[in-house]
Design a protein around this motif. Structure first.
Motif, short mmCIF file in Angstrom:
data_model
loop_
_atom_site.label_atom_id
_atom_site.label_comp_id
_atom_site.label_asym_id
_atom_site.label_seq_id
_atom_site.Cartn_x
_atom_site.Cartn_y
_atom_site.Cartn_z
N MET A 91 0.83 -1.21 0.00
CA MET A 91 0.00 0.00 0.00
C MET A 91 0.86 1.26 0.00
N GLU A 92 1.89 1.26 0.84
CA GLU A 92 2.75 2.42 0.97
C GLU A 92 3.57 2.67 -0.29
N GLY A 93 3.81 1.61 -1.07
CA GLY A 93 4.60 1.76 -2.29
C GLY A 93 3.93 2.61 -3.34
N GLY A 94 2.61 2.65 -3.36
CA GLY A 94 1.88 3.53 -4.26
C GLY A 94 1.83 3.11 -5.71
N THR A 95 2.26 1.90 -6.01
CA THR A 95 2.28 1.45 -7.41
C THR A 95 0.90 1.03 -7.90
N PHE A 96 0.09 0.49 -7.00
CA PHE A 96 -1.19 -0.09 -7.40
C PHE A 96 -2.35 0.73 -6.82
N GLU A 97 -3.50 0.60 -7.45
CA GLU A 97 -4.70 1.31 -6.99
C GLU A 97 -5.92 0.55 -7.47
N LEU A 98 -7.05 0.80 -6.83
CA LEU A 98 -8.29 0.18 -7.26
C LEU A 98 -8.70 0.72 -8.62
N PHE A 99 -9.26 -0.15 -9.44
CA PHE A 99 -9.77 0.24 -10.75
C PHE A 99 -11.11 0.94 -10.56
N ALA A 100 -11.15 2.24 -10.80
CA ALA A 100 -12.38 3.01 -10.57
C ALA A 100 -12.44 4.23 -11.48
N PRO A 101 -12.33 4.04 -12.80
CA PRO A 101 -12.39 5.19 -13.70
C PRO A 101 -13.76 5.86 -13.65
N GLN A 102 -13.75 7.17 -13.64
CA GLN A 102 -15.01 7.91 -13.56
C GLN A 102 -15.94 7.59 -14.72
N GLU B 272 -12.36 -15.51 -25.30
CA GLU B 272 -12.19 -14.28 -24.53
C GLU B 272 -10.72 -14.19 -24.09
N ALA B 273 -10.26 -12.97 -23.82
CA ALA B 273 -8.83 -12.82 -23.55
C ALA B 273 -8.55 -11.87 -22.39
N TYR B 274 -9.47 -11.80 -21.41
CA TYR B 274 -9.13 -11.00 -20.23
C TYR B 274 -8.24 -11.82 -19.30
N ASP B 275 -7.52 -11.12 -18.45
CA ASP B 275 -6.55 -11.77 -17.57
C ASP B 275 -7.22 -12.24 -16.28
N PHE B 276 -6.66 -13.30 -15.71
CA PHE B 276 -7.18 -13.80 -14.43
C PHE B 276 -6.35 -13.20 -13.30
N PRO B 277 -6.99 -12.52 -12.34
CA PRO B 277 -6.24 -11.90 -11.24
C PRO B 277 -5.87 -12.91 -10.16
N ILE B 278 -4.61 -13.29 -10.13
CA ILE B 278 -4.13 -14.18 -9.08
C ILE B 278 -4.04 -13.41 -7.76
N ILE B 279 -3.56 -12.18 -7.86
CA ILE B 279 -3.51 -11.28 -6.71
C ILE B 279 -3.88 -9.88 -7.20
N ARG B 280 -4.85 -9.26 -6.56
CA ARG B 280 -5.17 -7.88 -6.92
C ARG B 280 -5.13 -6.99 -5.69
N TYR B 281 -5.06 -5.70 -5.94
CA TYR B 281 -4.83 -4.74 -4.87
C TYR B 281 -5.94 -4.74 -3.83
N ALA B 282 -7.17 -5.01 -4.25
CA ALA B 282 -8.28 -5.07 -3.29
C ALA B 282 -7.99 -6.10 -2.20
N GLU B 283 -7.36 -7.21 -2.57
CA GLU B 283 -7.03 -8.21 -1.56
C GLU B 283 -6.02 -7.67 -0.57
N VAL B 284 -5.04 -6.95 -1.05
CA VAL B 284 -4.04 -6.36 -0.16
C VAL B 284 -4.73 -5.47 0.88
N LEU B 285 -5.67 -4.64 0.43
CA LEU B 285 -6.38 -3.74 1.34
C LEU B 285 -7.17 -4.51 2.39
N LEU B 286 -7.87 -5.54 1.95
CA LEU B 286 -8.72 -6.28 2.89
C LEU B 286 -7.90 -7.23 3.76
N ASN B 287 -6.78 -7.73 3.24
CA ASN B 287 -5.87 -8.49 4.10
C ASN B 287 -5.36 -7.60 5.23
#
Length: 573
Positions: A243-254, A411-426
Motif C-alpha cells: 500500500m505504501e509503495g503507491g504502485t497499485f490502486e483500485l480500478f475506478a475510472p469515472q 475471450e482474452a481477459y486476464d485472471f487476477p491471481i492477486i489484486r490490490y483489493a485483496e491487499v487492502l482487505l488483508n
C-alpha cells in the motif's frame, strides 16, 4: 503485454533444449544446461503455467462452487460433505513435482558464479515453491518439506510429515526471500511484463500469513497467542508495504461510474467496455494469468457457462449485500413483492455481480454493437427482460464478456491471481485480528476503499457506525471480503480458516422468496419445489460438515507409498 503469454505458448514448440525438454527427470540436473542467465530465466518461465486460472473457478479445491454461495443443478460432493478418500490425487502429485522443479533451479543456482545475474530467476523459484506448498498446506495441513529435487517416490519422501507450523514458516521464509530478489513492479521491462514483482511476493505473503494466523487462532480456541500475533503482524506489514509503495490502486475510472467493478473483470485490449479502457488502464492487478486472443485465449467456456446458465447463486449470498445506507437487510421485513425489489437500494456490487430480473444482458452470443444501449443493441442482447426460472433464481454475470461474436473460450481477459483489493482487505483483517480492534484511520486506508469504490454515497465503516447500529466489526470485515471476492475462489478457504464452516456449510442452499411474490406468476413451475418457512425455494438440503472436512484426505496411493504420512484426522473412521 503479450510477452509472458507468448513465451508460455511457444515454449513447448522450441527446437532448442528448453526447460520442458529436460525430462526424464534425471536430466533436470544436467550441468551442461545451466550456463547462462537466459537458461535460468527460460527454466523459470514454465513456473507461470502453474498459477490459478479461469478453469479453477469451475471446481478446484478453492472454487466457490464448493462453498455455500453457489450451486449447480447437480450436487457438488465437496460442498455437501459427501466426498470420499480418492485413490490418487493429481493436486498432490503435481504440486510435489513442481516443487521438485523449483528445487532444481535453486540447487543449480547455488553453483552459479554470478549470483546477481540470476537473482530474479531465483526469486521466482522461491515464490513458486511457496505457491505450491501453500496449495498443499490449504488442502492437507502437515506436509513433507523438501529443499532438494526429490520425487514423490524418492526414499527421502518416506518420512513423516512436518507439522503445518513448520510448513507455514517455510513458505513465509520463501516469500520473504522472493520479495528481496524480485524487481519492483516499476523496474520490470516491457519485454518482461507479466513476470513477478517484489510487490507480488509481498501481497502473497500477506495472504499466506493471514490465512495461517487466523487458522491457528480460530482452530485453537479463538484466542491470540504470540505466534498468531506474529503471523498477523507479518500479514499486516506485508500488505502495508504494498500500500505504501503507491504502485497499485483500485480500478475506478469515472467514465465507468458504478459499473467499474463489473468491467474490471472483463477488460481486454479489444473494446470491452463503454469507455474503451483496455488492460493498460488497470492498475489493480498485481499478478495475473495473462491471456491474448491470438496466442493464449482463455480456452474455457467462461461467458456462456455463467450468463443465465446452470450455475446458481444462493440466497445467503444475496442477503449479504448491504443496503445503500451501509446497513444489513432484514430478510423478514424486506419487500420482495416484485421480482426485482430485492436489488433496489443495495450495494452496487450486487448489480455488478448478479443478474437483475427484468434487465438486459449482453454476452458473446448476443453482444454489444455500439455500446450505447440503444434499441438495436438491446435487440441483439443474449438476454432481454431476463426472468429467472431455474435453479435458485439467482444468477451471476461476473466474468461475462459483452463483446459480440467472440467464439467460445476465445475471450482474452486476464485472471487476477492477486489484486490490490485483496491487499487492502488483508490489511484490515490482519490488523483487527491481531489487535482485536481497528482504528478508523486504518479502515479509511483499506476496507472503506473497496466498500466505496462504486458506492460513493455509502457511509464509511467506522467504530461509531458499528456501535450506533449494533453491528459487529468482525462480521462486517468478513462481509466485505465475501462480497468483494465473490466468485474468485476465496469463500471455502475463508470459512475453513475462520472455523465457521461447521456452522455455515450444513445450511440448506436456498433461492429466491417465491411464496407471496410475483415469482408465483412469473415462475409457476417452481410451485413444485420445496420451500422453507419464509417461502424461499430450497435448492439443496441434507448437507453435512464434520471436523474432518477442514482438510482433504490424503490419496490412498500416497499412503501406500509412504505409510509414515498417516491419513488426516477423521478420514479413517
Amino acid at each position: 503485454m503479450k510477452k509472458i503469454a507468448y513465451i508460455l505458448s511457444i515454449i513447448c514448440a522450441m527446437t532448442m533444449q528448453s526447460c520442458l525438454d529436460l525430462e526424464p527427470k534425471t536430466q533436470l540436473a544436467d550441468t551442461n544446461y545451466w550456463k547462462s542467465p537466459e537458461h535460468f530465466k527460460l527454466f523459470a518461465t514454465q513456473f507461470y503455467g502453474w498459477s490459478a486460472d479461469f478453469r479453477w473457478l469451475d471446481d478446484s479445491q478453492h472454487a466457490d462452487i464448493r462453498s455455500d454461495l453457489f450451486a449447480y443443478s447437480t450436487v457438488n460432493v465437496y460442498s455437501n460433505g459427501t466426498n470420499s478418500i480418492p485413490s490418487s490425487d493429481k493436486h498432490y502429485t503435481d504440486n510435489y513435482n513442481r516443487i521438485r522443479q523449483t528445487n532444481t533451479l535453486l540447487q543449480q543456482a547455488d553453483e552459479y558464479d554470478r549470483q546477481a545475474d540470476i537473482a530474479t530467476s531465483v526469486g521466482e523459484a522461491h515464490f513458486f515453491r511457496a505457491y505450491c506448498y501453500f496449495e498443499l498446506l490449504q488442502a492437507y495441513g502437515d506436509l513433507i518439506i523438501t529443499r532438494t529435487p526429490l520425487d514423490v517416490d524418492s526414499p527421502e519422501m518416506q518420512k513423516a510429515r512436518n507439522p503445518r507450523t513448520e510448513v507455514a514458516d517455510f513458505i513465509i521464509d520463501d516469500l520473504k526471500e522472493a520479495a528481496k530478489l524480485l524487481p519492483a513492479n516499476k523496474a520490470i521491462s516491457s519485454s518482461d511484463e507479466g513476470r513477478l514483482s517484489s510487490e507480488a511476493a509481498l501481497a502473497f505473503l500477506s495472504r499466506v500469513a493471514l490465512y495461517e494466523g487466523t487458522w491457528e487462532k480460530f482452530h485453537n480456541g479463538s484466542q491470540n497467542t504470540e505466534r498468531t500475533k506474529s503471523l498477523l503482524n507479518i500479514a499486516a506489514q506485508a500488505a502495508y508495504d504494498v500500500m505504501e509503495g503507491g504502485t497499485f490502486e483500485l480500478f475506478a475510472p469515472q467514465e465507468l461510474g458504478t459499473e467499474a467493478y463489473k468491467y474490471l473483470f472483463i477488460l481486454e485490449n479489444e473494446k470491452s467496455n463503454p469507455a474503451s479502457i483496455n488492460k493498460t488502464g488497470n492498475k489493480e492487478y498485481i499478478f495475473t494469468r495473462r491471456h491474448d486472443p491470438v496466442l493464449n485465449s482463455i480456452g474455457f467456456n467462461i461467458t456462456q457457462g455463467r450468463l443465465g446458465n446452470a450455475l446458481y447463486v444462493t440466497r445467503k449470498m444475496a442477503n449479504m449485500y448491504l443496503q445503500s445506507n451501509g446497513l444489513p437487510i432484514n430478510p423478514q421485513t424486506w419487500n420482495y413483492t416484485k421480482i426485482d425489489d430485492e436489488y433496489k437500494n443495495r450495494d452496487n456490487r450486487m448489480n455488478n455481480q448478479l443478474m437483475v430480473p427484468g434487465q438486459t444482458y449482453w454476452g458473446t452470443n448476443g453482444g454489444r454493437i455500439n455500446w450505447t444501449g440503444d434499441a438495436a443493441e438491446i435487440a441483439n442482447a443474449s438476454h432481454r427482460n431476463f426472468i429467472p426460472q431455474t435453479g435458485t433464481g439467482y444468477f451471476p454475470h461476473k466474468w461475462c464478456s459483452e463483446r459480440d461474436g467472440v467464439p467460445t473460450g476465445m475471450e482474452a481477459y486476464d485472471f487476477p491471481i492477486i489484486r490490490y483489493a485483496e491487499v487492502l482487505l488483508n490489511y484490515a483483517e490482519a490488523v483487527f485480528e491481531r489487535d482485536e480492534q481497528i482504528s478508523d484511520e486504518d479502515l479509511a486506508i483499506s476496507l472503506n476503499l473497496t466498500r466505496k469504490r462504486i458506492n460513493p454515497e455509502m457511509p464509511d465503516l467506522t467504530n461509531d457506525f458499528v456501535t450506533t447500529n449494533n453491528l459487529d466489526m468482525r462480521t462486517e470485515i468478513r462481509r466485505e471480503r465475501t462480497i468483494e471476492f465473490f466468485d474468485e475462489n476465496f469463500r471455502i478457504d475463508d470459512l475453513k480458516r475462520w472455523k465457521t464452516a461447521e456452522d455455515e456449510m450444513p445450511m440448506n442452499l436456498t433461492g429466491v422468496k417465491w411464496e407471496g411474490t410475483d415469482f408465483e406468476s412469473r415462475w409457476p413451475d417452481a410451485s413444485f419445489k420445496d420451500k422453507d418457512g419464509e417461502g424461499c425455494i430450497i435448492h439443496e438440503k441434507g448437507r453435512n460438515w464434520h471436523e474432518k472436512h477442514y482438510l482433504l484426505p490424503l490419496p490412498t496411493d500416497q499412503l501406500k507409498l509412504n505409510p509414515n504420512l498417516k491419513q488426516n484426522p477423521g478420514w479413517n473412521q
